[in-house]
Design a protein around this motif. Sequence first.
Motif, PDB file in Angstrom:
ATOM      1  N   GLU A   1      32.243 -64.021 -10.681  1.00 58.76           N
ATOM      2  CA  GLU A   1      31.259 -62.936 -10.691  1.00 58.76           C
ATOM      3  C   GLU A   1      30.634 -62.776 -12.070  1.00 58.76           C
ATOM      4  N   PRO A   2      29.774 -63.692 -12.489  1.00 59.02           N
ATOM      5  CA  PRO A   2      29.194 -63.576 -13.835  1.00 59.02           C
ATOM      6  C   PRO A   2      28.051 -62.560 -13.896  1.00 59.02           C
ATOM      7  N   THR A   3      28.387 -61.268 -13.904  1.00 61.65           N
ATOM      8  CA  THR A   3      27.385 -60.217 -14.026  1.00 61.65           C
ATOM      9  C   THR A   3      27.646 -59.439 -15.312  1.00 61.65           C
ATOM     10  N   LEU A   4      26.661 -58.669 -15.753  1.00 64.44           N
ATOM     11  CA  LEU A   4      26.842 -57.864 -16.964  1.00 64.44           C
ATOM     12  C   LEU A   4      27.899 -56.785 -16.759  1.00 64.44           C
ATOM     13  N   ASP A   5      27.953 -56.221 -15.557  1.00 62.64           N
ATOM     14  CA  ASP A   5      28.977 -55.204 -15.280  1.00 62.64           C
ATOM     15  C   ASP A   5      30.383 -55.793 -15.380  1.00 62.64           C
ATOM     16  N   SER A   6      30.592 -56.960 -14.779  1.00 59.50           N
ATOM     17  CA  SER A   6      31.923 -57.568 -14.831  1.00 59.50           C
ATOM     18  C   SER A   6      32.257 -58.013 -16.256  1.00 59.50           C
ATOM     19  N   LEU A   7      31.254 -58.425 -17.019  1.00 60.17           N
ATOM     20  CA  LEU A   7      31.480 -58.793 -18.413  1.00 60.17           C
ATOM     21  C   LEU A   7      31.881 -57.567 -19.244  1.00 60.17           C
ATOM     22  N   ALA A   8      31.255 -56.429 -18.981  1.00 59.47           N
ATOM     23  CA  ALA A   8      31.615 -55.189 -19.686  1.00 59.47           C
ATOM     24  C   ALA A   8      33.041 -54.765 -19.337  1.00 59.47           C
ATOM     25  N   VAL A   9      33.407 -54.901 -18.070  1.00 54.34           N
ATOM     26  CA  VAL A   9      34.772 -54.567 -17.656  1.00 54.34           C
ATOM     27  C   VAL A   9      35.761 -55.500 -18.338  1.00 54.34           C
ATOM     28  N   LEU A  10      35.432 -56.790 -18.388  1.00 58.21           N
ATOM     29  CA  LEU A  10      36.304 -57.752 -19.051  1.00 58.21           C
ATOM     30  C   LEU A  10      36.457 -57.413 -20.532  1.00 58.21           C
ATOM     31  N   ALA A  11      35.375 -57.048 -21.187  1.00 55.42           N
ATOM     32  CA  ALA A  11      35.449 -56.676 -22.606  1.00 55.42           C
ATOM     33  C   ALA A  11      36.379 -55.482 -22.804  1.00 55.42           C
ATOM     34  N   GLY A  12      36.294 -54.499 -21.913  1.00 59.17           N
ATOM     35  CA  GLY A  12      37.191 -53.346 -21.994  1.00 59.17           C
ATOM     36  C   GLY A  12      38.642 -53.737 -21.787  1.00 59.17           C
ATOM     37  N   ILE A  13      38.873 -54.603 -20.819  1.00 57.30           N
ATOM     38  CA  ILE A  13      40.241 -55.052 -20.538  1.00 57.30           C
ATOM     39  C   ILE A  13      40.810 -55.815 -21.729  1.00 57.30           C
TER      40      ILE A  13
ATOM     41  N   LEU B   1      39.902 -55.571 -24.847  1.00 55.94           N
ATOM     42  CA  LEU B   1      40.102 -54.617 -25.944  1.00 55.94           C
ATOM     43  C   LEU B   1      41.410 -53.845 -25.769  1.00 55.94           C
ATOM     44  N   ILE B   2      41.641 -53.349 -24.570  1.00 55.68           N
ATOM     45  CA  ILE B   2      42.888 -52.615 -24.291  1.00 55.68           C
ATOM     46  C   ILE B   2      44.092 -53.527 -24.449  1.00 55.68           C
ATOM     47  N   ARG B   3      43.982 -54.747 -23.932  1.00 56.05           N
ATOM     48  CA  ARG B   3      45.085 -55.697 -24.017  1.00 56.05           C
ATOM     49  C   ARG B   3      45.395 -56.069 -25.469  1.00 56.05           C
ATOM     50  N   THR B   4      44.362 -56.202 -26.294  1.00 50.06           N
ATOM     51  CA  THR B   4      44.571 -56.514 -27.707  1.00 50.06           C
ATOM     52  C   THR B   4      45.297 -55.364 -28.400  1.00 50.06           C
ATOM     53  N   PHE B   5      44.887 -54.130 -28.102  1.00 45.25           N
ATOM     54  CA  PHE B   5      45.574 -52.966 -28.666  1.00 45.25           C
ATOM     55  C   PHE B   5      47.037 -52.936 -28.227  1.00 45.25           C
ATOM     56  N   LEU B   6      47.281 -53.192 -26.940  1.00 41.74           N
ATOM     57  CA  LEU B   6      48.662 -53.207 -26.451  1.00 41.74           C
ATOM     58  C   LEU B   6      49.480 -54.311 -27.110  1.00 41.74           C
ATOM     59  N   SER B   7      48.872 -55.475 -27.296  1.00 40.69           N
ATOM     60  CA  SER B   7      49.581 -56.586 -27.938  1.00 40.69           C
ATOM     61  C   SER B   7      49.987 -56.227 -29.364  1.00 40.69           C
ATOM     62  N   PHE B   8      49.054 -55.652 -30.124  1.00 36.58           N
ATOM     63  CA  PHE B   8      49.385 -55.254 -31.483  1.00 36.58           C
ATOM     64  C   PHE B   8      50.477 -54.184 -31.481  1.00 36.58           C
ATOM     65  N   SER B   9      50.376 -53.224 -30.582  1.00 39.32           N
ATOM     66  CA  SER B   9      51.381 -52.167 -30.513  1.00 39.32           C
ATOM     67  C   SER B   9      52.753 -52.726 -30.155  1.00 39.32           C
ATOM     68  N   LEU B  10      52.788 -53.625 -29.174  1.00 39.18           N
ATOM     69  CA  LEU B  10      54.066 -54.221 -28.786  1.00 39.18           C
ATOM     70  C   LEU B  10      54.615 -55.117 -29.887  1.00 39.18           C
ATOM     71  N   GLU B  11      53.752 -55.814 -30.588  1.00 38.18           N
ATOM     72  CA  GLU B  11      54.189 -56.666 -31.705  1.00 38.18           C
ATOM     73  C   GLU B  11      54.859 -55.817 -32.783  1.00 38.18           C
ATOM     74  N   VAL B  12      54.275 -54.678 -33.084  1.00 40.69           N
ATOM     75  CA  VAL B  12      54.869 -53.777 -34.074  1.00 40.69           C
ATOM     76  C   VAL B  12      56.214 -53.263 -33.583  1.00 40.69           C
ATOM     77  N   GLU B  13      56.301 -52.926 -32.295  1.00 39.86           N
ATOM     78  CA  GLU B  13      57.566 -52.440 -31.736  1.00 39.86           C
ATOM     79  C   GLU B  13      58.647 -53.514 -31.776  1.00 39.86           C
ATOM     80  N   ILE B  14      58.277 -54.759 -31.452  1.00 39.94           N
ATOM     81  CA  ILE B  14      59.259 -55.836 -31.373  1.00 39.94           C
ATOM     82  C   ILE B  14      59.681 -56.299 -32.766  1.00 39.94           C
ATOM     83  N   GLU B  15      58.707 -56.585 -33.621  1.00 36.58           N
ATOM     84  CA  GLU B  15      58.988 -57.180 -34.927  1.00 36.58           C
ATOM     85  C   GLU B  15      59.184 -56.147 -36.030  1.00 36.58           C
ATOM     86  N   GLY B  16      58.686 -54.934 -35.854  1.00 35.26           N
ATOM     87  CA  GLY B  16      58.812 -53.917 -36.881  1.00 35.26           C
ATOM     88  C   GLY B  16      57.806 -54.053 -38.007  1.00 35.26           C
ATOM     89  N   LYS B  17      56.771 -54.883 -37.817  1.00 30.79           N
ATOM     90  CA  LYS B  17      55.738 -55.079 -38.832  1.00 30.79           C
ATOM     91  C   LYS B  17      54.463 -55.507 -38.134  1.00 30.79           C
TER      92      LYS B  17
END
Length: 132
Positions: A75-87, A89-105
């Motif tokens: 589904e290559p539409t602008l709406d689906s691309l915007a949703v993907l960008a949001g996903i 972004l959220i996933r990157t934030f979660l990854s950084f947060s989990l990395e800090v929790e796991i490694e402590g840095k």
Amino acid sequence: MDVAFGQLLHVTTRAIEVAGVAVIVIGMFFAAFNFLRERSREGAYHGLRATLGRAILLGLELLVAADIINTVAIEPTLDSLAVLAGIVLIRTFLSFSLEVEIEGKWPWQQARPSSGQSSESSARTELVDRPH
């Protein structure tokens, strides 16, 4: 796009999504089992959090991969691309947060100095790691 190819991509994305969810659920049970088996050991709770965090990170990677395939190939539409960008972004934030929790840095920080390191190089490391 060929109908058969589109259906194959749809089935593939669903399989990757199911694998992502399965990794998270299996990781949750694995972490709980290890925690219950070693709960009297010091650091068992930290081990539980680290194992669960790694399972969540791997599951999120698979879920994002399925979303990328779905957005770009099916589904290559602008709406689906915007949703993907949001996903992503959220996933990157979660990854950084989990990395800090796991490694402590933060991922870009160096490991803390070991006890064999000189006090001068230890002070330099602290200056580099200290937020400005």
